[in-house]
Design a protein around this motif. Sequence first.
Motif, PDB file in Angstrom:
ATOM      1  N   ILE A  10       5.234  -2.336  15.679  1.00 61.32           N
ATOM      2  CA  ILE A  10       6.614  -1.960  16.801  1.00 61.32           C
ATOM      3  C   ILE A  10       6.464  -3.481  17.894  1.00 61.32           C
ATOM      4  O   ILE A  10       7.495  -3.764  18.039  1.00 61.32           O
ATOM      5  N   ALA A  11       5.102  -4.040  17.949  1.00 56.39           N
ATOM      6  CA  ALA A  11       5.337  -5.149  19.126  1.00 56.39           C
ATOM      7  C   ALA A  11       6.108  -6.282  18.225  1.00 56.39           C
ATOM      8  O   ALA A  11       6.854  -7.112  18.966  1.00 56.39           O
ATOM      9  N   ARG A  12       5.889  -6.485  16.985  1.00 54.33           N
ATOM     10  CA  ARG A  12       6.444  -7.501  16.208  1.00 54.33           C
ATOM     11  C   ARG A  12       7.817  -7.351  15.844  1.00 54.33           C
ATOM     12  O   ARG A  12       8.767  -8.209  15.945  1.00 54.33           O
ATOM     13  N   HIS A  13       8.281  -6.233  15.473  1.00 62.38           N
ATOM     14  CA  HIS A  13       9.507  -5.766  14.843  1.00 62.38           C
ATOM     15  C   HIS A  13      10.499  -4.986  15.762  1.00 62.38           C
ATOM     16  O   HIS A  13      11.702  -4.822  15.456  1.00 62.38           O
ATOM     17  N   GLY A  14      10.072  -4.631  16.774  1.00 64.55           N
ATOM     18  CA  GLY A  14      10.780  -3.744  17.822  1.00 64.55           C
ATOM     19  C   GLY A  14      10.551  -1.992  17.249  1.00 64.55           C
ATOM     20  O   GLY A  14       9.888  -1.767  16.476  1.00 64.55           O
ATOM     21  N   PRO A  15      11.414  -1.451  18.166  1.00 61.10           N
ATOM     22  CA  PRO A  15      11.378   0.060  18.065  1.00 61.10           C
ATOM     23  C   PRO A  15      11.525   0.450  16.545  1.00 61.10           C
ATOM     24  O   PRO A  15      12.382   0.074  15.952  1.00 61.10           O
ATOM     25  N   VAL A  25       4.759  -1.425   6.552  1.00 57.82           N
ATOM     26  CA  VAL A  25       3.528  -1.353   6.030  1.00 57.82           C
ATOM     27  C   VAL A  25       3.395  -1.730   4.748  1.00 57.82           C
ATOM     28  O   VAL A  25       2.510  -2.503   4.114  1.00 57.82           O
ATOM     29  N   GLU A  26       4.158  -1.085   3.909  1.00 54.38           N
ATOM     30  CA  GLU A  26       4.207  -1.442   2.572  1.00 54.38           C
ATOM     31  C   GLU A  26       4.551  -2.786   2.116  1.00 54.38           C
ATOM     32  O   GLU A  26       4.043  -3.419   1.257  1.00 54.38           O
ATOM     33  N   GLN A  27       5.235  -3.479   3.177  1.00 52.98           N
ATOM     34  CA  GLN A  27       5.567  -4.806   3.073  1.00 52.98           C
ATOM     35  C   GLN A  27       4.535  -5.860   3.456  1.00 52.98           C
ATOM     36  O   GLN A  27       4.709  -7.033   3.166  1.00 52.98           O
ATOM     37  N   SER A  28       3.581  -5.492   4.529  1.00 50.29           N
ATOM     38  CA  SER A  28       2.764  -6.302   5.124  1.00 50.29           C
ATOM     39  C   SER A  28       1.384  -6.010   4.748  1.00 50.29           C
ATOM     40  O   SER A  28       0.629  -6.725   3.982  1.00 50.29           O
ATOM     41  N   VAL A  29       0.563  -4.916   5.530  1.00 53.66           N
ATOM     42  CA  VAL A  29      -0.741  -4.680   5.402  1.00 53.66           C
ATOM     43  C   VAL A  29      -1.231  -3.972   4.403  1.00 53.66           C
ATOM     44  O   VAL A  29      -2.321  -3.875   4.137  1.00 53.66           O
ATOM     45  N   ALA A  30      -0.288  -3.113   3.626  1.00 51.48           N
ATOM     46  CA  ALA A  30      -0.964  -2.187   2.653  1.00 51.48           C
ATOM     47  C   ALA A  30      -1.678  -2.624   1.557  1.00 51.48           C
ATOM     48  O   ALA A  30      -2.736  -1.885   1.138  1.00 51.48           O
ATOM     49  N   TYR A  31      -1.576  -4.130   1.281  1.00 53.38           N
ATOM     50  CA  TYR A  31      -2.391  -4.560   0.316  1.00 53.38           C
ATOM     51  C   TYR A  31      -3.976  -4.581   0.577  1.00 53.38           C
ATOM     52  O   TYR A  31      -4.851  -4.765  -0.430  1.00 53.38           O
ATOM     53  N   PHE A  32      -3.939  -4.834   1.822  1.00 54.98           N
ATOM     54  CA  PHE A  32      -5.437  -4.662   2.056  1.00 54.98           C
ATOM     55  C   PHE A  32      -6.093  -3.607   3.342  1.00 54.98           C
ATOM     56  O   PHE A  32      -7.138  -3.669   3.495  1.00 54.98           O
ATOM     57  N   TRP A  33      -4.857  -2.991   3.628  1.00 46.25           N
ATOM     58  CA  TRP A  33      -5.224  -1.747   4.594  1.00 46.25           C
ATOM     59  C   TRP A  33      -4.296  -0.955   4.480  1.00 46.25           C
ATOM     60  O   TRP A  33      -3.324  -0.518   5.325  1.00 46.25           O
ATOM     61  N   PRO A  34      -4.504   0.055   3.525  1.00 46.06           N
ATOM     62  CA  PRO A  34      -3.565   1.004   3.115  1.00 46.06           C
ATOM     63  C   PRO A  34      -3.688   2.063   4.108  1.00 46.06           C
ATOM     64  O   PRO A  34      -4.694   2.464   4.654  1.00 46.06           O
ATOM     65  N   ASP A 136       8.949 -18.164   6.227  1.00 45.97           N
ATOM     66  CA  ASP A 136      10.041 -18.950   7.027  1.00 45.97           C
ATOM     67  C   ASP A 136       9.251 -19.871   8.232  1.00 45.97           C
ATOM     68  O   ASP A 136       8.704 -19.048   9.176  1.00 45.97           O
ATOM     69  N   PRO A 137       9.364 -20.815   8.080  1.00 45.75           N
ATOM     70  CA  PRO A 137       8.540 -21.544   9.383  1.00 45.75           C
ATOM     71  C   PRO A 137       9.391 -21.371  10.686  1.00 45.75           C
ATOM     72  O   PRO A 137       8.597 -21.317  11.766  1.00 45.75           O
ATOM     73  N   ALA A 138      10.587 -20.740  10.637  1.00 47.10           N
ATOM     74  CA  ALA A 138      11.262 -20.478  11.910  1.00 47.10           C
ATOM     75  C   ALA A 138      10.849 -19.221  12.535  1.00 47.10           C
ATOM     76  O   ALA A 138      11.021 -18.876  13.755  1.00 47.10           O
ATOM     77  N   ASP A 139      10.145 -18.406  11.703  1.00 49.49           N
ATOM     78  CA  ASP A 139       9.669 -16.976  12.170  1.00 49.49           C
ATOM     79  C   ASP A 139       8.460 -17.191  12.912  1.00 49.49           C
ATOM     80  O   ASP A 139       7.320 -17.681  12.605  1.00 49.49           O
ATOM     81  N   ALA A 140       8.283 -16.621  14.122  1.00 50.14           N
ATOM     82  CA  ALA A 140       7.148 -16.416  15.166  1.00 50.14           C
ATOM     83  C   ALA A 140       5.968 -16.065  14.221  1.00 50.14           C
ATOM     84  O   ALA A 140       5.000 -16.506  14.569  1.00 50.14           O
ATOM     85  N   ALA A 141       6.047 -14.905  13.567  1.00 48.76           N
ATOM     86  CA  ALA A 141       4.776 -14.397  12.814  1.00 48.76           C
ATOM     87  C   ALA A 141       4.222 -15.289  11.555  1.00 48.76           C
ATOM     88  O   ALA A 141       3.283 -14.683  10.974  1.00 48.76           O
ATOM     89  N   ARG A 145       1.028 -14.423   8.969  1.00 49.26           N
ATOM     90  CA  ARG A 145       1.247 -14.082   7.708  1.00 49.26           C
ATOM     91  C   ARG A 145       0.639 -15.084   6.837  1.00 49.26           C
ATOM     92  O   ARG A 145       0.034 -14.920   5.768  1.00 49.26           O
ATOM     93  N   SER A 146       0.674 -16.534   7.103  1.00 52.24           N
ATOM     94  CA  SER A 146       0.019 -17.488   6.421  1.00 52.24           C
ATOM     95  C   SER A 146      -1.381 -17.292   6.129  1.00 52.24           C
ATOM     96  O   SER A 146      -2.011 -17.472   5.077  1.00 52.24           O
TER      97      SER A 146
END
Length: 181
Positions: A10-15, A25-34, A136-141, A145-146
Motif C-alpha cells: 500500500i505504501a508503494r502502490h497506494g490505496p 503479491v502474485e506479481q511481486s513477493v509470492a515467489y519467495f514469500w507466499p 523500468d529505470p524511471a520507476d522509483a522501486a 526490485r532489481s
Amino acid sequence: MSAYTVLGLIARHGPMTPYELKARVEQSVAYFWPIPHAQLYRDPPRLAEMGLLTEEAEAGGRRRRVFHLTDAGREALRAWLSAAEVPQAETRDPAQLRLAFADLGDAVDLTRLARAQESRHRELLDLYRTRHAALDPADAATRSRSRVLALGILQEQAQVAFWAALAADPDALDVIPDEDR
C-alpha cells in the motif's frame, strides 16, 4: 510478515482492496514469500483496527473495501525496515524434503525428481531474468526490485546447477559444481 507486506504494497502502490493486494503479491513477493489469499483479506481490517490503515467502503456497487496507509502505518513500516535483526530464513521445500529420504526409494525416482526440479528452476531463472530485463529505470522501486531479482537469479542458478548435476550422476556423493567449491 504478511502484515508488513500489506503495509509495503500500500505504501508503494497506494490505496488497495484485498483483491488488489492479492494481485500485487502474485506479481511481486509470492515467489519467495507466499501468502495465503485468505490472509490478505484478514490482514487489512486487523491493521485498520490497529490504526496502521484506514478503511474506506464504497457506498454503492460492489461495496469494495479500500485500505489506505496511515502515518502510524508508515512509521511501523519504517521501523520494520530499519530493524537490524531479521529472523532466520525458513525453507519449506518439498523437493529438499524428498531428497532427504531419497535413499529409501528407487534411484530412478531420484533422477526423475532431479530432472523435474532442474526444469522448474530453469523456468524460474528465465522468469526472473525476464523480469529483471524489463525493469523500468524511471520507476522509483526499480532498485529494490532489481536487488530481489538479482538474489532470485543467483539462487535459481544454484538450484539449476545442483539438480542438473544430481540428474547427471544420481550416485555421486558430492554434487557441488567444481567452480563453487
